[in-house]
Design a protein around this motif. Structure first.
Motif, PDB file in Angstrom:
ATOM      1  N   PHE A   1      70.938  12.222  40.431  1.00 15.27           N
ATOM      2  CA  PHE A   1      72.186  12.754  40.926  1.00 15.27           C
ATOM      3  C   PHE A   1      72.834  13.423  39.511  1.00 15.27           C
ATOM      4  CE2 PHE A   1      71.723   9.338  43.787  1.00 15.27           C
ATOM      5  CZ  PHE A   1      71.951  10.029  45.062  1.00 15.27           C
ATOM      6  N   THR A   2      72.863  14.752  39.345  1.00 14.88           N
ATOM      7  CA  THR A   2      73.522  15.336  38.181  1.00 14.88           C
ATOM      8  C   THR A   2      74.908  15.886  38.701  1.00 14.88           C
ATOM      9  OG1 THR A   2      72.911  17.439  38.445  1.00 14.88           O
ATOM     10  CG2 THR A   2      71.265  16.100  37.317  1.00 14.88           C
ATOM     11  N   ASP A   3      75.827  15.717  37.401  1.00 14.80           N
ATOM     12  CA  ASP A   3      77.259  15.984  37.789  1.00 14.80           C
ATOM     13  C   ASP A   3      77.751  16.706  36.511  1.00 14.80           C
ATOM     14  OD1 ASP A   3      79.798  16.322  39.480  1.00 14.80           O
ATOM     15  OD2 ASP A   3      80.501  15.041  38.060  1.00 14.80           O
ATOM     16  N   ILE A   4      78.386  17.648  36.321  1.00 16.00           N
ATOM     17  CA  ILE A   4      78.921  18.357  35.299  1.00 16.00           C
ATOM     18  C   ILE A   4      80.285  17.693  34.815  1.00 16.00           C
ATOM     19  CG2 ILE A   4      79.869  20.315  33.945  1.00 16.00           C
ATOM     20  CD1 ILE A   4      77.934  21.867  35.763  1.00 16.00           C
ATOM     21  N   VAL A   5      80.323  16.774  34.039  1.00 16.80           N
ATOM     22  CA  VAL A   5      81.830  16.277  33.452  1.00 16.80           C
ATOM     23  C   VAL A   5      82.612  17.138  33.046  1.00 16.80           C
ATOM     24  CG1 VAL A   5      82.554  14.547  31.712  1.00 16.80           C
ATOM     25  CG2 VAL A   5      80.579  14.173  32.773  1.00 16.80           C
ATOM     26  N   GLY A   6      83.754  17.129  33.757  1.00 14.70           N
ATOM     27  CA  GLY A   6      84.876  17.969  33.281  1.00 14.70           C
ATOM     28  C   GLY A   6      84.815  19.422  33.914  1.00 14.70           C
ATOM     29  N   PHE A   7      84.079  19.532  35.095  1.00 13.27           N
ATOM     30  CA  PHE A   7      83.656  20.945  35.846  1.00 13.27           C
ATOM     31  C   PHE A   7      85.030  21.510  36.417  1.00 13.27           C
ATOM     32  CE2 PHE A   7      82.682  23.593  39.645  1.00 13.27           C
ATOM     33  CZ  PHE A   7      81.932  24.329  38.941  1.00 13.27           C
ATOM     34  N   SER A   8      85.737  20.775  36.868  1.00 10.99           N
ATOM     35  CA  SER A   8      87.017  21.424  37.223  1.00 10.99           C
ATOM     36  C   SER A   8      87.710  22.086  36.267  1.00 10.99           C
ATOM     37  CB  SER A   8      88.072  20.445  38.120  1.00 10.99           C
ATOM     38  OG  SER A   8      87.057  19.626  39.122  1.00 10.99           O
TER      39      SER A   8
ATOM     40  N   VAL B   1      81.433  31.355  36.261  1.00  8.89           N
ATOM     41  CA  VAL B   1      81.186  30.044  36.799  1.00  8.89           C
ATOM     42  C   VAL B   1      79.984  30.039  37.663  1.00  8.89           C
ATOM     43  CG1 VAL B   1      82.005  28.225  38.367  1.00  8.89           C
ATOM     44  CG2 VAL B   1      83.522  29.433  37.026  1.00  8.89           C
ATOM     45  N   LEU B   2      79.711  30.743  38.559  1.00  8.52           N
ATOM     46  CA  LEU B   2      78.618  31.186  39.310  1.00  8.52           C
ATOM     47  C   LEU B   2      77.361  31.488  38.533  1.00  8.52           C
ATOM     48  CD1 LEU B   2      79.992  33.196  42.305  1.00  8.52           C
ATOM     49  CD2 LEU B   2      79.288  30.762  42.211  1.00  8.52           C
ATOM     50  N   ASP B   3      77.434  32.224  37.579  1.00 11.14           N
ATOM     51  CA  ASP B   3      76.141  32.414  36.494  1.00 11.14           C
ATOM     52  C   ASP B   3      75.899  31.350  35.796  1.00 11.14           C
ATOM     53  OD1 ASP B   3      76.346  34.969  37.232  1.00 11.14           O
ATOM     54  OD2 ASP B   3      77.408  35.738  35.506  1.00 11.14           O
ATOM     55  N   MET B   4      76.725  30.433  35.407  1.00 13.19           N
ATOM     56  CA  MET B   4      76.640  29.203  34.567  1.00 13.19           C
ATOM     57  C   MET B   4      75.698  28.301  35.658  1.00 13.19           C
ATOM     58  SD  MET B   4      79.055  26.389  33.049  1.00 13.19           S
ATOM     59  CE  MET B   4      79.725  25.898  34.578  1.00 13.19           C
ATOM     60  N   LEU B   5      76.359  28.100  36.819  1.00 13.28           N
ATOM     61  CA  LEU B   5      75.625  27.231  37.818  1.00 13.28           C
ATOM     62  C   LEU B   5      74.189  27.757  38.129  1.00 13.28           C
ATOM     63  CD1 LEU B   5      78.597  26.200  40.294  1.00 13.28           C
ATOM     64  CD2 LEU B   5      77.422  24.537  38.383  1.00 13.28           C
ATOM     65  N   GLN B   6      74.067  28.946  38.367  1.00 12.20           N
ATOM     66  CA  GLN B   6      72.935  29.360  38.650  1.00 12.20           C
ATOM     67  C   GLN B   6      71.725  29.307  37.517  1.00 12.20           C
ATOM     68  OE1 GLN B   6      71.695  30.811  41.516  1.00 12.20           O
ATOM     69  NE2 GLN B   6      69.863  30.966  40.783  1.00 12.20           N
ATOM     70  N   ASP B   7      72.273  29.495  36.278  1.00 10.21           N
ATOM     71  CA  ASP B   7      71.363  29.353  35.186  1.00 10.21           C
ATOM     72  C   ASP B   7      70.891  27.821  35.030  1.00 10.21           C
ATOM     73  OD1 ASP B   7      70.099  30.179  32.388  1.00 10.21           O
ATOM     74  OD2 ASP B   7      71.614  28.963  31.771  1.00 10.21           O
ATOM     75  N   MET B   8      71.791  26.995  35.179  1.00 13.30           N
ATOM     76  CA  MET B   8      71.501  25.590  35.230  1.00 13.30           C
ATOM     77  C   MET B   8      70.633  25.155  36.449  1.00 13.30           C
ATOM     78  SD  MET B   8      74.251  22.376  34.799  1.00 13.30           S
ATOM     79  CE  MET B   8      74.809  22.688  36.490  1.00 13.30           C
ATOM     80  N   PHE B   9      71.017  25.378  37.542  1.00  6.11           N
ATOM     81  CA  PHE B   9      70.261  25.162  38.572  1.00  6.11           C
ATOM     82  C   PHE B   9      68.696  25.765  38.461  1.00  6.11           C
ATOM     83  CE2 PHE B   9      74.316  24.087  41.206  1.00  6.11           C
ATOM     84  CZ  PHE B   9      74.286  22.950  40.630  1.00  6.11           C
ATOM     85  N   SER B  10      68.766  26.767  38.153  1.00  6.12           N
ATOM     86  CA  SER B  10      67.227  27.626  37.752  1.00  6.12           C
ATOM     87  C   SER B  10      66.512  26.898  36.883  1.00  6.12           C
ATOM     88  CB  SER B  10      67.469  28.969  37.565  1.00  6.12           C
ATOM     89  OG  SER B  10      68.209  29.684  38.453  1.00  6.12           O
ATOM     90  N   ARG B  11      67.185  26.245  35.886  1.00  7.32           N
ATOM     91  CA  ARG B  11      66.206  25.623  35.008  1.00  7.32           C
ATOM     92  C   ARG B  11      65.801  24.076  35.548  1.00  7.32           C
ATOM     93  NH1 ARG B  11      68.484  26.466  28.899  1.00  7.32           N
ATOM     94  NH2 ARG B  11      69.101  28.559  29.080  1.00  7.32           N
ATOM     95  N   PHE B  12      66.924  23.440  36.071  1.00  8.20           N
ATOM     96  CA  PHE B  12      66.522  22.260  36.986  1.00  8.20           C
ATOM     97  C   PHE B  12      65.247  22.487  37.975  1.00  8.20           C
ATOM     98  CE2 PHE B  12      70.852  20.136  36.631  1.00  8.20           C
ATOM     99  CZ  PHE B  12      70.778  19.750  35.281  1.00  8.20           C
TER     100      PHE B  12
ATOM    101  N   THR C   1      71.906  20.853  46.413  1.00  2.53           N
ATOM    102  CA  THR C   1      72.990  21.277  45.333  1.00  2.53           C
ATOM    103  C   THR C   1      74.360  21.223  46.129  1.00  2.53           C
ATOM    104  OG1 THR C   1      72.952  23.697  45.651  1.00  2.53           O
ATOM    105  CG2 THR C   1      71.523  22.556  43.903  1.00  2.53           C
ATOM    106  N   ILE C   2      75.396  20.751  45.622  1.00  6.25           N
ATOM    107  CA  ILE C   2      76.498  20.511  46.309  1.00  6.25           C
ATOM    108  C   ILE C   2      77.760  20.840  45.250  1.00  6.25           C
ATOM    109  CG2 ILE C   2      78.504  19.220  47.518  1.00  6.25           C
ATOM    110  CD1 ILE C   2      76.055  17.201  48.441  1.00  6.25           C
ATOM    111  N   GLY C   3      78.389  21.827  45.225  1.00  3.01           N
ATOM    112  CA  GLY C   3      79.219  22.415  43.907  1.00  3.01           C
ATOM    113  C   GLY C   3      78.516  22.298  42.814  1.00  3.01           C
ATOM    114  N   ASP C   4      78.766  21.646  41.830  1.00  2.00           N
ATOM    115  CA  ASP C   4      78.209  21.523  40.599  1.00  2.00           C
ATOM    116  C   ASP C   4      77.119  20.071  40.473  1.00  2.00           C
ATOM    117  OD1 ASP C   4      80.342  19.487  40.676  1.00  2.00           O
ATOM    118  OD2 ASP C   4      80.203  19.329  38.488  1.00  2.00           O
ATOM    119  N   ALA C   5      77.008  19.588  41.691  1.00  3.90           N
ATOM    120  CA  ALA C   5      76.044  18.423  41.728  1.00  3.90           C
ATOM    121  C   ALA C   5      74.799  18.860  41.935  1.00  3.90           C
ATOM    122  CB  ALA C   5      76.359  17.285  42.574  1.00  3.90           C
ATOM    123  N   TYR C   6      73.464  18.345  41.452  1.00  2.00           N
ATOM    124  CA  TYR C   6      72.050  18.681  41.718  1.00  2.00           C
ATOM    125  C   TYR C   6      71.309  17.274  42.021  1.00  2.00           C
ATOM    126  CZ  TYR C   6      67.751  20.926  41.263  1.00  2.00           C
ATOM    127  OH  TYR C   6      66.528  21.559  41.131  1.00  2.00           O
ATOM    128  N   ILE C   7      70.815  17.226  43.441  1.00  2.00           N
ATOM    129  CA  ILE C   7      70.329  16.073  43.517  1.00  2.00           C
ATOM    130  C   ILE C   7      68.712  16.233  43.942  1.00  2.00           C
ATOM    131  CG2 ILE C   7      70.385  14.233  45.259  1.00  2.00           C
ATOM    132  CD1 ILE C   7      73.127  15.226  46.165  1.00  2.00           C
TER     133      ILE C   7
END
Length: 90
Positions: free
Chosen positions: A39-46, A57-68, A82-88
């Motif tokens: 389970f991943t979660d970005i600390v301080g995402f809000s 924000v969308l670009d950042m999440l897309q880039d990070m999730f593409s790497r995952f 993926t749920i919001g900023d979480a990746y499972i």
């Protein structure tokens, strides 16, 4: 009746004696040798998201999730959701 074990990580249920409904679509594994659930979660995402334009924000999440996703493919790991900023994944 299901037996359960509670520890610092939550509750683990013993499903071996659970009665499952015939209409249930969930799959239950009885024996698994090696399993990891990540389970991943970005600390301080809000706070981060409030300080950025929505498209950034969308670009950042897309880039990070593409790497995952690439790492999951490389290591034969299954992405679950993926749920919001979480990746499972597992």
């Amino acid at each position: 009746r299901q037996d359960s074990h509670c520890d610092d990580f939550g509750v683990i249920l013993d499903s071996s004696s659970a009665e499952l409904n015939n209409t249930s679509r969930a799959l239950y594994a009885e024996n698994v040798d090696n399993v990891v659930i990540l389970f991943t979660d970005i600390v301080g995402f809000s706070k981060i998201a409030l300080d950025m334009k929505p498209i950034k924000v969308l670009d950042m999440l897309q880039d990070m999730f593409s790497r995952f996703d690439a790492l999951c493919d490389k290591h034969n790991v299954q992405k679950l959701e993926t749920i919001g900023d979480a990746y499972i994944c597992t």
